[in-house]
Write an enzyme that holds these catalytic residues in place. Structure first.
Site, PDB file in Angstrom:
ATOM      1  N   ASP A   1       0.788  -1.247   0.000  1.00 20.17           N
ATOM      2  CA  ASP A   1       0.000   0.000   0.000  1.00 20.17           C
ATOM      3  C   ASP A   1       0.813   1.287   0.000  1.00 20.17           C
ATOM      4  O   ASP A   1       0.441   2.266   0.668  1.00 20.17           O
ATOM      5  CB  ASP A   1      -0.947   0.007   1.203  1.00 20.17           C
ATOM      6  CG  ASP A   1      -1.944  -1.126   1.185  1.00 20.17           C
ATOM      7  OD1 ASP A   1      -1.908  -1.942   0.242  1.00 20.17           O
ATOM      8  OD2 ASP A   1      -2.752  -1.224   2.130  1.00 20.17           O
TER       9      ASP A   1
ATOM     10  N   GLN B   1       8.278 -13.118  21.933  1.00 22.99           N
ATOM     11  CA  GLN B   1       8.097 -14.532  22.290  1.00 22.99           C
ATOM     12  C   GLN B   1       8.721 -15.465  21.244  1.00 22.99           C
ATOM     13  O   GLN B   1       8.119 -16.435  20.801  1.00 22.99           O
ATOM     14  CB  GLN B   1       6.609 -14.850  22.468  1.00 22.99           C
ATOM     15  CG  GLN B   1       5.953 -14.024  23.574  1.00 22.99           C
ATOM     16  CD  GLN B   1       4.508 -14.381  23.787  1.00 22.99           C
ATOM     17  OE1 GLN B   1       4.168 -15.558  23.973  1.00 22.99           O
ATOM     18  NE2 GLN B   1       3.643 -13.367  23.776  1.00 22.99           N
TER      19      GLN B   1
ATOM     20  N   LYS C   1      -6.636  -4.954  -3.143  1.00 23.77           N
ATOM     21  CA  LYS C   1      -7.317  -5.576  -2.004  1.00 23.77           C
ATOM     22  C   LYS C   1      -8.368  -4.620  -1.427  1.00 23.77           C
ATOM     23  O   LYS C   1      -8.139  -3.418  -1.340  1.00 23.77           O
ATOM     24  CB  LYS C   1      -6.300  -5.981  -0.923  1.00 23.77           C
ATOM     25  CG  LYS C   1      -5.470  -4.852  -0.344  1.00 23.77           C
ATOM     26  CD  LYS C   1      -4.348  -5.423   0.542  1.00 23.77           C
ATOM     27  CE  LYS C   1      -3.538  -4.337   1.222  1.00 23.77           C
ATOM     28  NZ  LYS C   1      -4.258  -3.561   2.225  1.00 23.77           N
TER      29      LYS C   1
ATOM     30  N   CYS D   1      -2.186  -2.467   7.900  1.00 21.32           N
ATOM     31  CA  CYS D   1      -2.118  -3.393   6.767  1.00 21.32           C
ATOM     32  C   CYS D   1      -0.906  -4.311   6.808  1.00 21.32           C
ATOM     33  O   CYS D   1      -0.978  -5.465   6.393  1.00 21.32           O
ATOM     34  CB  CYS D   1      -2.168  -2.616   5.463  1.00 21.32           C
ATOM     35  SG  CYS D   1      -3.745  -1.762   5.221  1.00 21.32           S
TER      36      CYS D   1
END
Length: 230
Positions: free
Chosen positions: A25, A203, A130, A163
């Site tokens: 984008d 993590q 999209k 996005c």
């Protein structure tokens, strides 16, 4: 050709033949004055810093023959693919579909919907339109990746927390390994940028890996960098 990139939370290995550079984008409506981003009250200059490092990465990817995919968020002219929750959110000065300085806001085929000149696609590069935030929803993106044998994504573009994040999360659920280039993604909100990147690599890489573009460019063959913008 396999290279190893110094990344967080650990080394990221990629095979150029099965990796795609995804540029999300980088459109005038988000990155330039007069577009949708500005109608929401944002300082679009905060996204401009993404362009120079992304130009260097794009040039290297092209030199290596890597798959390059550009995405554009936007809607068909009658807005039938734009849900009311998106169309009516907030209090922008102009809404999706309204006439603006660059044509109708976030409408496919309008000048503002297209990609900024500095990163314009070249012949052979995929452009995926999209209707939503993620690159997989309502698009051929997944099928195009599968057809090319792509298993890893180098993710760039805007905005980091919207996005980019949505695409990385969608990709993670589909089994793709993602490397997000920290200086090639941008946000209108510096705090969202920092936290958004931290969430991806947390993590042990819960959604993917994060690295500056210099780490990727250092790992690529020297010949791929010849002629890249300085």
């Amino acid at each position: 050709m396999t290279v190893t990139v110094d990344a967080d939370p650990g080394p990221f290995e990629l095979d150029v033949a099965t990796t795609a550079l995804v540029i999300i984008d980088m459109q005038r409506d988000f990155c330039e004055p007069g577009g949708f981003g500005e109608t929401l009250g944002n300082d679009v200059s905060l996204l401009r810093g993404v362009i120079p490092p992304l130009q260097r990465v794009l040039a290297a990817a092209r030199a290596l023959g890597m798959t390059v995919v550009h995405t554009r968020e936007g809607h068909v002219p009658d807005l039938s693919d734009c849900p009311p929750a998106k169309l009516h959110r907030g209090s922008p000065s102009l809404r999706i579909g309204d006439p603006g300085p660059k044509g109708r806001i976030l409408v496919r085929g309008e000048y503002g919907h297209d990609i900024v000149d500095e990163l314009a696609p070249v012949e052979g590069e995929l452009v995926v339109d999209k209707p939503g935030k993620g690159s997989f929803h309502g698009t051929s993106f997944g099928a195009e990746l599968a057809a090319r044998g792509i298993t890893r994504l180098v993710v760039t573009g805007v905005t980091t927390e919207v996005c980019v994040h949505t695409t990385v999360r969608e990709a993670n659920d589909r089994g793709y390994e993602c490397l997000v280039l920290s200086d090639c993604v941008g946000s209108y909100f510096p705090e969202f940028q920092r936290v958004g990147l931290a969430m991806i690599a947390a993590q042990g890489g819960i959604f993917g890996w994060v690295a500056p573009s210099a780490a990727l460019l250092t790992a690529l063959p020297v010949t791929a960098l010849e002629g890249t913008p300085s």
